[in-house]
Scaffold this active site. Structure first.
Site, short mmCIF file in Angstrom:
data_model
loop_
_atom_site.label_atom_id
_atom_site.label_comp_id
_atom_site.label_asym_id
_atom_site.label_seq_id
_atom_site.Cartn_x
_atom_site.Cartn_y
_atom_site.Cartn_z
N ASP A 1 0.83 -1.22 0.00
CA ASP A 1 0.00 0.00 0.00
C ASP A 1 0.86 1.27 0.00
O ASP A 1 0.32 2.37 -0.03
CB ASP A 1 -0.99 0.00 1.18
N ASP B 1 3.87 3.99 8.59
CA ASP B 1 3.33 2.93 9.41
C ASP B 1 4.25 2.68 10.60
O ASP B 1 5.42 2.32 10.44
CB ASP B 1 3.21 1.65 8.58
ZN LIG Z 1 0.43 0.86 5.24
ZN LIG Z 2 2.95 -1.16 6.56
#
Ligand SMILES: [Zn+2]
Ligand SMILES: [Zn+2]
Length: 302
Positions: free
Chosen positions: A65, A210
């Protein structure tokens, strides 16, 4: 102008009309792309991003992503006959992935693609005239980095009354602005602070991709003007967030408070949530100067 435009604000899946992570940091005429999830090119077209101005691309980590849009973008630059070199700052294994994709398609890019693996401990990645970009490690399931865009110190302001009083020649003013001291003909040293005052504050933007909630990179983001921090979940799923090495909106706000940032921007929302209002209210209880990263919106770093 120093600003960030959000192209993708969702985690993992494209859903609820939201896209995986991608954003464009603009500084004067320069554009920097941060992450390139699936759909980034479509979002660039939609929001009229002048992609030819992008010289540096930063990829935080190799979950899809955050980079599945990159092979398409690099190929499109080729189809558009880009000539200017492109600098890609990314985790080392990405080069192998891209090499294979280009090789099996017999694609020859017409521009130079300079691949710079991000050092494990981060460090200075880009050093432009007025701005620099640093990487720093965050804590996620796989190696992952945040990025800090920071204006270089601005010139000091001259105190004209003092300069005239000391008869300092105007030819020396540029050095005073840069912070140098001045020596009078009789050997007396005039300290810079006696004849100048500090210039305007340097602005900064921190992108924390993240990451689990951690204070391990607090020193890297302390005092930044705008902090983007992932907020995959609401705090009712705090344990799930920790298990998956993600954060909650409340935790992002707690970190913004500890880091003494001016403003907070939340993004990387889980597809579990269709509406985002609760992310905002939860974070604002802790850190009032919070906004949601909304696709197509441009947030000034000022
Ligand atoms: Zn992510
Ligand atoms: Zn990630």
């Amino acid at each position: 102008m120093f600003a960030v435009t959000i192209l993708g604000n969702n985690s993992a899946l494209p859903m609820h009309d939201r896209h995986p992570t991608s954003q464009v940091v603009s500084y004067d005429e320069n554009l920097f792309l941060v992450d390139c999830g699936e759909g980034t090119q479509i979002q660039m077209n939609k929001f009229k991003i002048r992609r030819s101005r992008i010289k540096h691309i930063f990829i935080s980590h190799l979950h899809g992503d955050h980079y599945f849009g990159l092979p398409g973008l690099l190929t499109s630059y080729g189809l558009n006959n880009r000539q200017e070199p492109l600098y890609l700052h990314a985790p080392e294994p990405l080069m192998e992935i891209l090499d294979l994709q280009l090789k099996v398609a017999s694609t020859q890019l017409p521009y130079e693609l300079h691949f710079h693996p991000i050092p494990e401990k981060g460090g200075l990645l880009v050093n432009e005239k007025k701005i620099e970009v640093h990487a720093f490690p965050v804590i996620h399931r796989i190696p992952c980095w945040g990025f800090l865009f920071r204006e270089k110190p601005k010139p000091r302001k001259l105190d004209m009354d003092r300069l005239i009083q000391y008869r300092i020649p105007s030819s020396f003013y540029p050095r005073l602005k840069a912070g140098d001291d001045y020596c009078l003909p009789d050997g007396t040293l005039i300290k810079n602070e006696e004849v100048t005052t500090p210039g305007p504050e340097s602005l900064s933007y921190a992108f924390c991709a993240d990451t689990i909630y951690t204070e391990s990179f607090l020193d890297n983001i302390r005092g930044c003007t705008l902090l983007y921090h992932e907020a995959t979940y609401l705090d009712s799923l705090r344990e799930r967030a920790a298990e998956r090495f993600h954060s909650t909106a409340k935790q992002a706000a707690e970190l913004a408070l500890k880091a003494e940032t001016n403003q907070l921007l939340l993004g990387h929302f889980s597809s579990k949530y269709e509406g985002l209002d609760e992310f905002l209210s939860e974070a604002r209880e802790v850190f009032p100067s919070t906004q949601l990263a909304i696709e197509g919106s441009c947030y000034s770093i000022s």
